[in-house]
Design an enzyme around this catalytic site. Structure first.
Site, PDB file in Angstrom:
ATOM      1  N   GLU A 128       0.832  -1.209   0.000  1.00  0.00           N
ATOM      2  CA  GLU A 128       0.000   0.000   0.000  1.00  0.00           C
ATOM      3  C   GLU A 128       0.865   1.257   0.000  1.00  0.00           C
ATOM      4  O   GLU A 128       0.582   2.228  -0.697  1.00  0.00           O
ATOM      5  CB  GLU A 128      -0.906  -0.027   1.230  1.00  0.00           C
ATOM      6  CG  GLU A 128      -2.128   0.869   1.114  1.00  0.00           C
ATOM      7  CD  GLU A 128      -3.174   0.517   2.159  1.00  0.00           C
ATOM      8  OE1 GLU A 128      -3.958  -0.421   1.907  1.00  0.00           O
ATOM      9  OE2 GLU A 128      -3.202   1.135   3.238  1.00  0.00           O
ATOM     10  N   GLU A 142       2.265   1.800  -3.329  1.00  0.00           N
ATOM     11  CA  GLU A 142       1.201   2.303  -4.201  1.00  0.00           C
ATOM     12  C   GLU A 142       0.999   3.796  -3.943  1.00  0.00           C
ATOM     13  O   GLU A 142       0.848   4.597  -4.868  1.00  0.00           O
ATOM     14  CB  GLU A 142      -0.098   1.533  -3.911  1.00  0.00           C
ATOM     15  CG  GLU A 142      -1.231   1.812  -4.895  1.00  0.00           C
ATOM     16  CD  GLU A 142      -2.502   1.035  -4.556  1.00  0.00           C
ATOM     17  OE1 GLU A 142      -2.466   0.214  -3.602  1.00  0.00           O
ATOM     18  OE2 GLU A 142      -3.518   1.251  -5.235  1.00  0.00           O
ATOM     19  N   LYS A 145     -15.035 -10.120   8.501  1.00  0.00           N
ATOM     20  CA  LYS A 145     -13.961 -10.940   7.933  1.00  0.00           C
ATOM     21  C   LYS A 145     -14.494 -12.283   7.460  1.00  0.00           C
ATOM     22  O   LYS A 145     -13.949 -12.901   6.565  1.00  0.00           O
ATOM     23  CB  LYS A 145     -12.854 -11.133   8.967  1.00  0.00           C
ATOM     24  CG  LYS A 145     -12.072  -9.857   9.269  1.00  0.00           C
ATOM     25  CD  LYS A 145     -11.093  -9.536   8.164  1.00  0.00           C
ATOM     26  CE  LYS A 145     -10.442  -8.175   8.384  1.00  0.00           C
ATOM     27  NZ  LYS A 145      -9.607  -7.773   7.244  1.00  0.00           N
ATOM     28  N   CYS A 189     -10.375  -1.754  14.658  1.00  0.00           N
ATOM     29  CA  CYS A 189     -10.620  -3.169  14.989  1.00  0.00           C
ATOM     30  C   CYS A 189     -10.634  -3.440  16.491  1.00  0.00           C
ATOM     31  O   CYS A 189     -11.277  -4.390  16.937  1.00  0.00           O
ATOM     32  CB  CYS A 189      -9.589  -4.051  14.320  1.00  0.00           C
ATOM     33  SG  CYS A 189      -9.584  -3.868  12.536  1.00  0.00           S
ATOM     34  N   SER A 192      -6.975   1.608  -2.529  1.00  0.00           N
ATOM     35  CA  SER A 192      -5.779   0.806  -2.657  1.00  0.00           C
ATOM     36  C   SER A 192      -6.201  -0.585  -3.088  1.00  0.00           C
ATOM     37  O   SER A 192      -7.149  -1.160  -2.554  1.00  0.00           O
ATOM     38  CB  SER A 192      -5.064   0.723  -1.310  1.00  0.00           C
ATOM     39  OG  SER A 192      -4.117  -0.317  -1.363  1.00  0.00           O
ATOM     40  N   GLU A 212     -15.548 -11.476   4.122  1.00  0.00           N
ATOM     41  CA  GLU A 212     -14.462 -11.132   3.207  1.00  0.00           C
ATOM     42  C   GLU A 212     -13.883 -12.368   2.518  1.00  0.00           C
ATOM     43  O   GLU A 212     -13.443 -12.296   1.377  1.00  0.00           O
ATOM     44  CB  GLU A 212     -13.343 -10.391   3.960  1.00  0.00           C
ATOM     45  CG  GLU A 212     -12.294  -9.796   3.037  1.00  0.00           C
ATOM     46  CD  GLU A 212     -11.129  -9.156   3.777  1.00  0.00           C
ATOM     47  OE1 GLU A 212     -10.921  -9.485   4.955  1.00  0.00           O
ATOM     48  OE2 GLU A 212     -10.421  -8.343   3.172  1.00  0.00           O
ATOM     49  N   CYS A 242      -8.242  -2.127   3.891  1.00  0.00           N
ATOM     50  CA  CYS A 242      -8.051  -3.378   4.621  1.00  0.00           C
ATOM     51  C   CYS A 242      -9.254  -3.753   5.474  1.00  0.00           C
ATOM     52  O   CYS A 242      -9.295  -4.822   6.045  1.00  0.00           O
ATOM     53  CB  CYS A 242      -6.788  -3.314   5.462  1.00  0.00           C
ATOM     54  SG  CYS A 242      -6.685  -1.811   6.402  1.00  0.00           S
ATOM     55  N   GLU A 300     -10.829 -12.834  -6.363  1.00  0.00           N
ATOM     56  CA  GLU A 300      -9.440 -12.600  -5.959  1.00  0.00           C
ATOM     57  C   GLU A 300      -9.144 -13.153  -4.562  1.00  0.00           C
ATOM     58  O   GLU A 300      -7.996 -13.238  -4.162  1.00  0.00           O
ATOM     59  CB  GLU A 300      -9.096 -11.109  -5.987  1.00  0.00           C
ATOM     60  CG  GLU A 300      -8.742 -10.567  -7.356  1.00  0.00           C
ATOM     61  CD  GLU A 300      -9.974 -10.102  -8.111  1.00  0.00           C
ATOM     62  OE1 GLU A 300     -11.085 -10.245  -7.556  1.00  0.00           O
ATOM     63  OE2 GLU A 300      -9.834  -9.627  -9.243  1.00  0.00           O
TER      64      GLU A 300
END
Ligand SMILES: Cc1cc2nc3c(=O)[nH]c(=O)nc-3n(C[C@H](O)[C@H](O)[C@H](O)COP(=O)(O)O)c2cc1C
Ligand code: SF4
Ligand code: SF4
Ligand code: SF4
Ligand code: SF4
Ligand code: SF4
Ligand code: SF4
Ligand code: SF4
Ligand code: FES
Ligand code: FES
Ligand code: FES
Lengths: 587, 181, 545
Positions: free
Chosen positions: A282, A285, A362, A515, A323, A365, A303, A371
């Site tokens: 990241e 980037e 999560k 989190c 990102s 996710e 994230c 991907e």
């Protein structure tokens, strides 16, 4: 600001508080606890339960302590025979509209309703029970709604609408038929829900709980065919202790590794490592965009799966700013099933990768898009929350308090201080800046400056300008998704006027506090608790000999051995993703 | 282990949101958007207009279809959750198409005392109507209301917007039967 | 328009009015309209022409409170009243304009029903055409507004209202002058303040506000505009139930007409004061009559009450100071301004001033809308005005205050009506519903009726009301099915008590009142169900008083 001081008495004790203070908080000051069921510290009082009633001398009515501000000269009684009796009847009424299912309930032993009925010594069902027949909603795979257990306190609705600005939940119908339900009376998966689990974290009862994936983990662990591996997220280590009576913020990283090994995991990794990896991707980037293509700024962190989901549904115009780096959870999975598998000559098909996360999103996710299977297998097979993990430890017979500390497995286990601060709001930004600074200036931030204080803390929106060599990097950090609109609107406005973006880099985490305040964390979250967990995280950071992701020796090694350089073709294949607009969802 | 795959979920919502049968001649979103334009124009700059918009829609087409609610939400920037909170709270709003004729039996105090229960009873037993439901032939809709303000004429039954004061079970049955033919 | 232009207009209207020898007033209130009374107007016109009666006219007027005897036609100024008029009667009525010949439909107005009433808020009902602003102006309408704008400052207006002793007619009886005073002092950051007219009238069995809105909308407007001036607001809302389409229509028309004449809008009557009014509709939720719920509803949300404080006068619609008054409260304003606070204070009792409109219904001979001075006894209302129970049945109780109220029995009938007195009897004034029950009425059944209303209308926000009401209803249902047990009675009391103390808003706090009131006055009827079953209880309650 009103700085007037109010003087009154509560149960005969004089009390002085600033004007506006509610009777509930004022009573706390003089060590009196008034029972509450609907009020939550994060939220405005709704006045829904009616348990906090108190008497104010001179009025025949009773007042709600959670909503009534203390006034000068009030003479308040919080407990007398009539008040307590009334509270008890109200509680009995609530129970009469509630299933009698504690033993099989997700909140057994930590339910606020259960606790109150125990405290009030309710011993029989005098009032005939009426429980509506409503089906469970398990459609999201992240959280499960059992509306029968809902006491209509409104916390979840307020969190979802006001704090998260998602508007997935609402109250439908009225009177005894009032029900908490996804917005248009559809299933939660069809609603704009982003699975952040904040509703579950704030619910006082078992009406919204995380989906329990523990049985699936046991199945994998008991399956001799499976090679079970695990990662733990940054925020889990400072909160798990609460489930075992330890003070919030206690760093339990090494005890957790030990417990995981005893549970039967064959390789124990740390998401802190993959957080470092995320930063490498990241930050480079960011530097790329910053130095070569400033018009593509701001770069926005990605994230947090709830946040990316939110963006795809509500703000797809920001897709190009996101990102493309995957989250640490997914990066770890991808590395385990490729690099780790190859290195140790294990068939990736047999690898089971569990992630232990503070997070309910999560779970979602794992299957966000194709991907998430870039290794050819699901990067991560299963994700459980801190709460589920605590239950696993308890089921396993491990005496967690006394277990000796152990280390994680290498490689994919070593981490820098930058990796661990991912667990709190501002942490991703700080970690990325530490590395970006190095990429741009060739040097590391100096001792003190490495703690980037301006992005820390619990303010909903944090804006800062950080000097990086000759440049000034303008950053913004938001947590609690309602706070993000302000930032996005500012960027949009600048765009419309053809001006430079007000920010270069934006960090967003869906949960208030990041989190550490995740939807899968131990119950009872308040700002006070968030601060303690946050302090634990920053302590971990300070304890780390290596403070920057790019200095993590294992990170260096994995690039040298396997990935080449950040954003190499291989890195792109395994560590990056894409986003797609989902306008069908609307608030 | 993991939830329903995201792609399958995304697929599902599409079918749900489009498959629901539309009584309004199966209008497409485009057509609905065109149709709601007048409400949007009328109420765009009025704060808190939601309930008034819903009244207007119901007045025009008899109920508030889901697709219309969604389009109105988008056009006026009102959350769908808010729209459904409101639609289900206020008993005046209908979510389903209504029968051709509406029968509202007043069950306010005056009417209750002066015989509304008997009128309701006979509509239920003799004609098989159910409160809050549309008859199978889509001809009638039976509802109760709490006082239509014609207490002096209790019991009152409102049929197609017309107040029938001093009603009796016989008179109402006769009236309904005349509408049936 | 300037004040003097308005006065000129009024003078010319009055002059024109003098030329009319006699006018037939056809009631076009909802009640009479439901018997097609509007068709009489063209019929009468035709008949007048046919009979060649030049100085005679006809017009539609608002409800006169006798809907049960409708459709009504009266001939003014002599006041001959015709009841249950049909198309066939038209000819005879017109013939009577030159002296009564046909008297089979003439209604006797020389009765206590008419004599014992005193009309202030209803003085125009039945007299003027509610759809004509000219008629209102001709009846000295908007003189109070002119007076206020030309000769009084806001504080003087508030003082006059305070002096009058007017108390809110929406139920609780809060002193209106005090409310206006609080609102006037309330500061709003951007200067916005709202005045709201509460026309939700949810009490089932009450129709006072509706008939006022239908019969004399301009008077309510005038009251609101004056309130706006007194408290410093430039925006009003009228919140009306959607179940009252005619009231909405007439109100809307009144607003438009008033705007045309510059009685609403910018710089009213050439003064520096601006005020406008919009209508907002309810949608079938009784609880929206509660102030905080009404505010939420105007904001386009679920009508759930919120905890107070903050009070609406501090933070109401969109967080701005908001003052809510009932329709009847506003209707009292113009007469008070015109005739002075002392005049108003001279009517009524010590603490309850003026008149009160009641909707007298149930098993009473003359049901209808009545207006009596405060202090009139319940006996006068039920027996003199109401003519006692229908069909000579024996009186059992009168219920006041609707679902929040209680039952008053024979022994307390001589109590003069006032807020305090009714409360002392375990009931309340409420908005003005008054239901007479006779010997055949089962009190447990009536109680269940009120309770079911509250359960249906509970917003569901707070547990005591949401669940408590439901559970009370279950217990009552059980008792009524003959399945009650002796433990039910203490449990009813226990739940009632918790609801009263722990409910968030007035609905839940008062929903148990009918239960407690009947348990106190008619406990034996409950016991009869529990001890002897349904049949026994019905027999026992019949013929008992
Ligand atoms: C459940 C409930 C329903 C109410 N309904 C009405 C109503 O229909 N009309 C009304 O004027 N006031 C109603 N009120 C009283 C209002 O909240 C408020 O007190 C009144 O409008 C104030 O006006 P006033 O001061 O002129 O009486 C209701 C109150 C409660 C608690
Ligand atoms: S929500 Fe609480 S009280 Fe209800 S069943 Fe679960 S543990 Fe028991
Ligand atoms: S608490 Fe009581 S009901 Fe629950 S398991 Fe223990 S003994 Fe059984
Ligand atoms: S998980 Fe988050 S978005 Fe979904 S309903 Fe709960 S609070 Fe709302
Ligand atoms: S689901 Fe939980 S948080 Fe939401 S209203 Fe019900 S009890 Fe409260
Ligand atoms: S902030 Fe963290 S815990 Fe919350 S949704 Fe995002 S990733 Fe999950
Ligand atoms: S208010 Fe009275 S007169 Fe008017 S329509 Fe109603 S019942 Fe009839
Ligand atoms: S008392 Fe009843 S109506 Fe009032 S807030 Fe509570 S649930 Fe809603
Ligand atoms: S805590 Fe105050 S009402 Fe629930
Ligand atoms: S009670 Fe039926 S019209 Fe009022
Ligand atoms: S409507 Fe005609 S008297 Fe009431």
């Amino acid at each position: 600001m009103n700085t007037e001081i109010i003087k009154a008495t509560i149960n005969g004790t004089p009390v002085e508080v600033p004007a506006g203070t509610k009777i509930l908080e004022a009573a706390r000051k003089v060590h009196i606890k008034i029972p509450t069921l609907c009020k939550h510290q994060d939220l405005l009082p709704s006045g829904g339960c009616g348990l906090c009633i108190v008497r104010v001398k001179g009025s025949p009515k009773m007042f709600r302590a959670c909503t009534t501000p203390l006034e000068n000269g009030m003479d308040i009684t919080t407990h007398d025979a009539e008040i307590v009796e009334t509270r008890k009847t109200v509680l009995e009424l609530i129970l009469s509209n509630h299933p009698d299912e504690c033993l099989t309930c997700g909140r057994n032993t930590n339910c606020e309703l259960q606790r109150l009925s125990a405290e009030f010594g309710i011993r029989d069902d005098k009032i005939k029970r009426y429980v509506p027949d409503l089906p469970k909603d398990a459609s999201t795979g992240s959280i499960i709604i059992d509306a029968r257990k809902c006491i209509k306190c409104g916390r979840c609705v307020q969190v979802c609408q006001e704090i998260q600005n998602v508007w997935a939940l609402s109250f439908l119908h009225r009177g005894i038929n009032t029900k908490m339900a996804p917005c248009g009376d559809i299933s939660l998966a069809e609603s704009p829900c982003i699975r952040c689990g904040q509703c579950a974290a704030h619910c006082p009862t078992g009406a919204i709980v995380e989906k329990d994936d523990v049985p699936a983990v046991w199945d994998a662990l008991h399956n001799p065919e499976k090679f079970c591996t695990v990662q733990i997220a940054p925020a889990v280590r400072v909160s798990l202790g609460e489930e075992f009576g330890l003070p919030p913020g206690t760093d339990l990283t090494k005890k957790i590794y030990a417990a995981l090994r005893r549970l039967g995991f064959k390789a124990i990794f740390d998401s802190n490592f993959s957080a470092d990896l995320t930063i490498m991707e990241e930050a480079s980037e960011f530097v790329d965009r910053f130095t070569k293509n400033p018009s593509s700024l701001p770069l926005v962190t990605s994230c947090c799966p709830s946040w990316t989901d939110f963006m795809e549904k509500m703000h797809p115009d920001f897709i190009d700013h996101f990102s493309s780096a995957k989250s640490p959870q997914q990066m770890m999975g991808a590395m385990v099933k490729t690099y780790f598998a190859q290195k140790n000559n294990i068939d990736p098909a047999k690898i089971f990768q569990l992630s232990i996360m503070p997070c309910t999103a999560k779970k979602f996710e794992l299957e966000r898009c194709k991907e998430m299977k870039s290794s050819g297998y699901p990067d991560v097979d299963c994700s459980i929350t801190t709460r589920e993990f605590a239950r696993m430890i308890k089921q396993s017979g491990i005496d967690f308090d006394s277990i000796p500390e152990e280390k994680a497995d290498s490689i994919l286990g070593e981490h820098s201080g930058a990796g661990v601060i991912f667990g709190t709001t501002g942490g991703v930004m700080e970690a990325a800046l530490r590395t970006a600074y190095n990429v741009i200036t060739g040097k590391n931030l100096e001792k003190e400056a490495i703690d980037i204080q301006s992005v820390r803390g619990l303010d909903g929106v944090k804006e800062a300008t950080i000097g990086v060599g000759n440049f000034n990097v303008r950053v913004a950090v938001a947590h609690g998704l309602a706070n993000v609109e302000y930032i996005l609107d500012k960027v949009r406005e600048a765009k419309q006027q053809g001006k430079e973006s007000p920010y270069h880099f934006i960090e967003v985490m869906a949960c208030p506090g990041g989190c550490i305040g995740g939807g899968g964390q131990p119950y009872g979250v308040t700002d006070n608790l968030r601060q303690k967990r946050m302090a634990g995280i920053y302590q971990c950071d300070r304890n780390c000999p290596v403070r920057c992701s790019h200095d993590n020796p294992e990170i260096k090694k994995i690039y040298a051995d396997f990935l080449g350089s950040p954003r190499s073709e291989k890195a792109h294949e395994l560590l990056h993703t894409h986003y797609q607009s989902r306008p069908i969802y609307q608030r | 282990m993991v939830g329903e795959g995201s792609d399958s979920v995304f697929g599902k919502i599409l079918t749900i949101m489009t498959s629901e049968t539309l009584d309004q001649g199966q209008m497409s979103c485009e057509e609905i958007r065109k149709n709601i334009q007048k409400y949007v124009d009328k109420w765009r700059n009025v704060e808190g207009s939601l309930i008034m918009v819903l009244h207007d829609i119901q007045e025009d087409i008899g109920y508030v279809p889901r697709e219309w609610a969604m389009e109105i939400g988008k056009a006026l920037d009102i959350k769908l959750a808010r729209i459904y909170e409101v639609l289900t709270f206020y008993h005046y709003f209908k979510l389903k198409p209504q029968g051709k004729h509406s029968i509202h039996v007043c069950t306010g105090t005056a009417c209750h005392i002066k015989g509304a229960p008997a009128i309701l009873e006979i509509l239920k037993t003799q004609l098989g109507f159910n409160v809050g439901e549309t008859t199978a032939d889509r001809l009638f809709n039976l509802d109760v209301v709490r006082c239509v303000g014609a207490c002096g004429l209790a019991p009152a039954v409102v049929i197609d917007g017309e107040v029938n004061g001093k009603s009796t079970p016989e008179k109402i049955i006769e009236k309904v039967k005349s509408l049936q033919s | 328009m300037t004040p003097s232009e308005l006065n000129q207009l009024r003078d010319s209207l009055k002059a024109a009015h003098k030329n009319v020898k006699k006018c037939l007033h056809v009631c076009v209130g909802s009640g009479c309209l439901s018997s097609k009374s509007e068709t009489f107007i063209p019929a009468i016109q035709k008949e007048i022409q046919a009979q060649g009666l030049k100085e005679y006219t006809v017009k539609g007027v608002g409800c006169r409170g006798l809907c049960a005897a409708g459709p009504l036609v009266s001939s003014e100024p002599d006041g001959t009243l015709y009841h249950e008029v049909t198309e066939a009667d038209v000819k005879g009525i017109v013939e009577n304009l030159n002296g009564i010949k046909n008297n089979e439909k003439v209604y006797n107005t020389d009765t206590p029903f008419f004599k014992k009433q005193k009309k202030i808020v209803l003085e125009n009902a039945g007299e003027i055409d509610p759809c004509s602003i000219d008629e209102y102006i001709c009846a000295d309408g908007y003189t109070a507004l002119t007076k206020v704008l030309t000769s009084m400052n806001p504080q003087q207006v508030i003082d006059t209202i305070s002096t009058s002793g007017l108390r809110g007619r929406g139920g609780a009886g809060f002193p209106t002058g005090r409310k206006w005073g609080m609102m006037a002092k309330s500061v709003s950051k951007d200067g916005k303040k709202f005045v709201v007219c509460n026309g939700d009238e949810g009490d089932p069995g009450a129709f006072m506000d509706r008939s006022m809105m239908e019969a004399d909308p301009h008077r309510i407007l005038e009251g609101m505009i004056i309130a706006g001036y007194a408290v410093g607001s430039d925006q009003g809302f009228v919140y009306v139930r959607a179940e009252y389409p005619l009231a909405v229509k007439r109100f809307q028309l009144a607003i438009e007409k008033a705007r045309e004449k510059n009685l609403l809008g910018k710089n009213i009557l050439g003064s520096s004061f601006s005020f406008d009014i919009e209508i907002r509709l309810g949608a079938g939720a009784f609880v929206c009559g509660e102030e905080t719920a009404l505010i939420a509803s105007i904001e386009g949300k679920r009508g759930s009450p919120s905890p107070r404080p903050p009070f609406p006068t501090t933070s109401g619609i969109w967080g701005k100071p908001t003052m809510i008054n009932n329709v009847e409260t506003f209707a009292n304003v113009a007469p008070i301004i015109n005739r002075g606070g002392d005049w108003f204070a001279s009517i009524g009792t010590d603490k309850s001033k003026g008149t009160k409109v009641f909707a007298l219904t149930g098993h009473v001979t003359n049901s209808g809308l009545i207006e009596v001075p405060m202090g009139t006894t319940l006996r006068e209302i039920v027996f003199d005005i109401g003519g006692g129970c229908l069909n000579g049945k024996k009186f059992k109780a009168v219920q006041t205050g609707g679902p929040s109220g209680g039952f008053i029995t024979e022994k307390d009938l001589d109590t003069p009506i006032s807020y305090e007195n009714l409360q002392n009897l375990g009931s309340i004034m409420g908005s003005g519903g008054m239901v007479v029950l006779d010997e055949d009425d089962c009190m447990v059944d009536i109680t269940r009726f009120y309770l079911r209303f509250c359960v249906d209308e509970s917003c569901g926000k707070c547990a005591p009301c949401r669940i408590g009401g439901y559970q009370l209803l279950q217990i009552l249902e059980n008792i009524l099915r003959g399945r009650g047990t002796p433990e039910d009675l203490p449990q009813l009391k226990q739940i009632c008590h918790a609801m009263q103390k722990a409910s968030l808003c007035g609905l839940g706090q008062t929903a148990p009142n009918p239960v407690l009131s009947t348990m106190k006055n008619f406990e034996d009827e409950y016991k009869a169900y529990i001890e002897g079953g349904v049949k026994y209880a019905r027999q026992k309650s019949k013929g008992k008083s």
